[in-house]
Design an enzyme around this catalytic site. Sequence first.
Site, PDB file in Angstrom:
ATOM      1  N   ALA A   1       0.814  -1.217   0.000  1.00 24.68           N
ATOM      2  CA  ALA A   1       0.000   0.000   0.000  1.00 24.68           C
ATOM      3  C   ALA A   1       0.848   1.268   0.000  1.00 24.68           C
ATOM      4  CB  ALA A   1      -0.933  -0.010   1.210  1.00 24.68           C
ATOM      5  N   PHE A   2       1.971   1.251   0.689  1.00 26.67           N
ATOM      6  CA  PHE A   2       2.805   2.446   0.808  1.00 26.67           C
ATOM      7  C   PHE A   2       3.302   2.944  -0.545  1.00 26.67           C
ATOM      8  CE2 PHE A   2       6.407   5.011   2.270  1.00 26.67           C
ATOM      9  CZ  PHE A   2       5.805   5.709   3.311  1.00 26.67           C
ATOM     10  N   GLU A   3       3.451   2.056  -1.500  1.00 27.39           N
ATOM     11  CA  GLU A   3       3.947   2.425  -2.832  1.00 27.39           C
ATOM     12  C   GLU A   3       2.849   2.922  -3.768  1.00 27.39           C
ATOM     13  OE1 GLU A   3       6.687   0.184  -0.623  1.00 27.39           O
ATOM     14  OE2 GLU A   3       4.727  -0.571  -1.259  1.00 27.39           O
TER      15      GLU A   3
ATOM     16  N   VAL B   1      -4.286  -3.330   4.456  1.00 25.54           N
ATOM     17  CA  VAL B   1      -3.330  -3.151   5.543  1.00 25.54           C
ATOM     18  C   VAL B   1      -4.025  -3.704   6.783  1.00 25.54           C
ATOM     19  CG1 VAL B   1      -1.917  -1.536   6.854  1.00 25.54           C
ATOM     20  CG2 VAL B   1      -2.431  -1.056   4.450  1.00 25.54           C
ATOM     21  N   ILE B   2      -3.449  -4.760   7.334  1.00 23.70           N
ATOM     22  CA  ILE B   2      -4.072  -5.446   8.468  1.00 23.70           C
ATOM     23  C   ILE B   2      -3.237  -5.183   9.720  1.00 23.70           C
ATOM     24  CG2 ILE B   2      -4.791  -7.691   9.378  1.00 23.70           C
ATOM     25  CD1 ILE B   2      -5.084  -8.547   6.358  1.00 23.70           C
TER      26      ILE B   2
ATOM     27  N   THR C   1       2.445  -3.843  16.168  1.00 23.43           N
ATOM     28  CA  THR C   1       3.280  -2.643  16.269  1.00 23.43           C
ATOM     29  C   THR C   1       2.544  -1.437  15.698  1.00 23.43           C
ATOM     30  OG1 THR C   1       4.314  -2.877  14.089  1.00 23.43           O
ATOM     31  CG2 THR C   1       5.328  -4.108  15.903  1.00 23.43           C
TER      32      THR C   1
ATOM     33  N   HIS D   1       3.388   0.231  13.144  1.00 29.49           N
ATOM     34  CA  HIS D   1       3.613   0.308  11.698  1.00 29.49           C
ATOM     35  C   HIS D   1       2.301   0.501  10.945  1.00 29.49           C
ATOM     36  CE1 HIS D   1       4.474  -1.567   7.671  1.00 29.49           C
ATOM     37  NE2 HIS D   1       5.464  -0.706   7.769  1.00 29.49           N
TER      38      HIS D   1
ATOM     39  N   PHE E   1      -9.924   5.315  -3.118  1.00 30.41           N
ATOM     40  CA  PHE E   1      -9.230   4.674  -2.008  1.00 30.41           C
ATOM     41  C   PHE E   1      -9.916   3.354  -1.670  1.00 30.41           C
ATOM     42  CE2 PHE E   1      -8.362   4.081   2.572  1.00 30.41           C
ATOM     43  CZ  PHE E   1      -6.980   4.117   2.539  1.00 30.41           C
TER      44      PHE E   1
ATOM     45  N   ARG F   1     -14.798  -7.733   3.632  1.00 30.14           N
ATOM     46  CA  ARG F   1     -14.915  -6.563   2.762  1.00 30.14           C
ATOM     47  C   ARG F   1     -14.384  -6.811   1.352  1.00 30.14           C
ATOM     48  NH1 ARG F   1     -14.972  -5.700   7.774  1.00 30.14           N
ATOM     49  NH2 ARG F   1     -15.908  -3.899   8.777  1.00 30.14           N
TER      50      ARG F   1
END
Length: 153
Positions: free
Chosen positions: A56-58, A81-82, A86, A88, A113, A127
């Site tokens: 996802a970050f990319e 993103v699960i 932490t 993160h 999104f 989902r």
Amino acid sequence: MNIFEGKLIAEGLKVGIIVGRFNEFIGSKLLDGALDGLKRHGVNLEDIDVAWVPGAFEMPLIAKKMAKSPKYDAVICLGAVIKGSTSHYDYVCSEVSKGIANVSLETGKPVMFGVLTTNNIEQAIERAGTKAGNKGYECAVGAIEMANLIKEL
């Protein structure tokens, strides 16, 4: 009074889809939903491009590249993103959502999104096509509506 609403007729629209490989099982189901939504509303398969990214970050970088291109009327970002044990998760979710929103605002193109941010794998599965519908399908329909609304205004 004028009222503007994007139509759900997608013939001739060109759509870029970005999917994260991390949690690929979920991303693939979201992609299936998005493709189903686009096809049902008239988008031709040859007018859809799919780009796979590590996670996802990319997504915002590739979303910006696609949205700046005259080739696409809309971009859809899909992934999951699960939450882990932490912080993160919090950083990734925050930056990805801001990044995708900024791309849309900077380029004037709809960038949807469709990144699930869930507490556990069960919520993500729900989902991605089971109990709670398919967020990929919803994003596809939203992309069609927004692309047409932008053309109308």
